[in-house]
Design an enzyme around this catalytic site. Structure first.
Site, PDB file in Angstrom:
ATOM      1  N   ASP A  67       0.814  -1.223   0.000  1.00 37.37           N
ATOM      2  CA  ASP A  67       0.000   0.000   0.000  1.00 37.37           C
ATOM      3  C   ASP A  67       0.847   1.272   0.000  1.00 37.37           C
ATOM      4  OD1 ASP A  67       0.926  -0.546   2.560  1.00 37.37           O
ATOM      5  OD2 ASP A  67      -1.060  -0.919   3.405  1.00 37.37           O
ATOM      6  N   ASN A 135      -7.624  -3.034  14.142  1.00 38.91           N
ATOM      7  CA  ASN A 135      -9.008  -3.348  13.756  1.00 38.91           C
ATOM      8  C   ASN A 135      -9.061  -4.558  12.823  1.00 38.91           C
ATOM      9  OD1 ASN A 135      -7.899  -2.323  11.448  1.00 38.91           O
ATOM     10  ND2 ASN A 135      -9.327  -0.615  11.205  1.00 38.91           N
ATOM     11  N   HIS A 137      -7.238  -4.938  10.065  1.00 39.17           N
ATOM     12  CA  HIS A 137      -6.957  -4.697   8.642  1.00 39.17           C
ATOM     13  C   HIS A 137      -5.661  -5.381   8.212  1.00 39.17           C
ATOM     14  CE1 HIS A 137      -4.697  -0.589   9.358  1.00 39.17           C
ATOM     15  NE2 HIS A 137      -3.853  -1.579   9.353  1.00 39.17           N
ATOM     16  N   GLU A 142      -9.757  -2.113   5.155  1.00 34.24           N
ATOM     17  CA  GLU A 142     -10.396  -1.777   6.424  1.00 34.24           C
ATOM     18  C   GLU A 142     -11.684  -2.583   6.618  1.00 34.24           C
ATOM     19  OE1 GLU A 142      -8.547  -0.244   8.311  1.00 34.24           O
ATOM     20  OE2 GLU A 142      -8.232   1.866   7.864  1.00 34.24           O
TER      21      GLU A 142
HETATM   22  C1  F6R Z   1       1.519  -1.577   6.174  1.00 35.61           C
HETATM   23  C2  F6R Z   1       0.173  -2.119   6.228  1.00 35.61           C
HETATM   24  C3  F6R Z   1      -0.615  -2.188   7.501  1.00 35.61           C
HETATM   25  C4  F6R Z   1       0.218  -2.540   8.741  1.00 35.61           C
HETATM   26  C5  F6R Z   1      -0.661  -2.573   9.984  1.00 35.61           C
HETATM   27  C6  F6R Z   1       0.138  -2.851  11.236  1.00 35.61           C
HETATM   28  O1  F6R Z   1       2.031  -1.611   4.866  1.00 35.61           O
HETATM   29  O2  F6R Z   1      -0.328  -2.479   5.221  1.00 35.61           O
HETATM   30  O3  F6R Z   1      -1.631  -3.146   7.343  1.00 35.61           O
HETATM   31  O4  F6R Z   1       0.829  -3.781   8.555  1.00 35.61           O
HETATM   32  O5  F6R Z   1      -1.323  -1.351  10.132  1.00 35.61           O
HETATM   33  O6  F6R Z   1       0.993  -1.792  11.482  1.00 35.61           O
HETATM   34  P1  F6R Z   1       2.103  -1.863  12.604  1.00 35.61           P
HETATM   35  O7  F6R Z   1       3.056  -2.917  12.200  1.00 35.61           O
HETATM   36  O8  F6R Z   1       2.750  -0.496  12.596  1.00 35.61           O
HETATM   37  O9  F6R Z   1       1.411  -2.178  13.892  1.00 35.61           O
END
Ligand code: F6R
Length: 242
Positions: A67, A135, A137, A142
């Site tokens: 992303d 959440n 994701h 989302e």
């Molecule tokens: C990042 C992504 C997100 C993160 C997720 C967890 O490229 O796609 O899905 O993997 O938000 O983030 P952290 O590792 O910072 O807790």
């Protein structure tokens, strides 16, 4: 699904790096699907270390990131392109032309999504690395009423904006939209490795991997994939009895 528990974040990161490095050794021209955020940083550090010791060669590897924030250029310090360059690509012998991240400045959203989708489809992902949002994701898919299949523009949830604001000067600077791979893109990866750490992920780890499969908890779809390895520290696994 396999669960690998590390005693702490460093140990869990080394386990994840081990699997990624095995992938690179077994298939030097492999395609890695990569994630940003805090979770994979330890694994990236370990890979850099092994590269510097001469144990890993990235010269034939391609990467496709999950992303990118809409509206940020690759030079912006909070963009995911910048994150990847500074946390991995600049420190190993990967060819930047073989590293793909959505273009946050693309003017035509639909065209950018179609372009990115084509890259994913034509290359095929051997190993997809994922973190997990609080959440549930994965990528920026989302919670929703349905699973989005392919690369799309997403409006970030308040929960995600707040969680990610830790890296921005203020919440209002966090972009509201992002490009993300869809669930089908992720599910078509041959192998999936999820990294989770910290007690704040314990509840969502239980929900995602042991709860019902539902787009309200997007990561729950991973229960339907036949090659998923979840790597976590003791804190993140504290509610699943592993
Ligand atoms: C990042 C992504 C997100 C993160 C997720 C967890 O490229 O796609 O899905 O993997 O938000 O983030 P952290 O590792 O910072 O807790």
């Amino acid at each position: 699904m396999r669960f690998l528990k590390g005693k702490d974040y460093k140990d869990a990161s080394r386990k994840a790096a081990n699997i990624i490095s095995a992938q690179i050794i077994m298939k030097p021209n492999c395609v890695l699907g990569l994630a940003t955020g805090s979770s994979p940083i330890g694994a990236y550090n370990q890979l850099i270390d092994w590269y510097k010791k001469g144990d890993l060669d990235f010269s034939e590897v391609s990467t496709i990131n999950l992303d990118e924030y809409k509206g940020l250029s690759g030079e912006h310090e909070q963009s995911y392109r910048y994150f990847m360059n500074t946390n991995l690509f600049n420190h190993v012998n990967i060819e930047k032309s073989k590293t793909f991240v959505p273009d946050g400045l693309a003017e035509d959203d639909d065209r950018e999504c179609a372009r990115y989708n084509e890259i994913i489809k034509s290359k095929g992902i051997d190993l997809q690395l994922l973190g997990l949002g609080h959440n549930g994701h994965i990528g920026f898919n989302e919670p929703d009423d349905a699973f989005e299949k392919e690369t799309h523009i997403v409006k970030l949830s308040e929960n995600t904006i707040l969680a990610n604001s830790r890296l921005f000067e203020e919440v209002s600077h966090v972009p509201r939209y992002a490009f993300t791979m869809g669930i089908k893109n992720i599910m078509q990866a041959r192998k999936i490795v999820v990294i989770v750490s910290g007690v704040d992920k314990a509840d969502i780890v239980k929900e995602v991997f042991f709860g019902p499969v539902t787009p309200k908890v997007p990561g729950s779809i991973l229960q339907m994939h036949n090659d998923v390895t979840v790597i976590g520290d003791e804190a993140a696994f504290s509610k699943i009895g592993i």
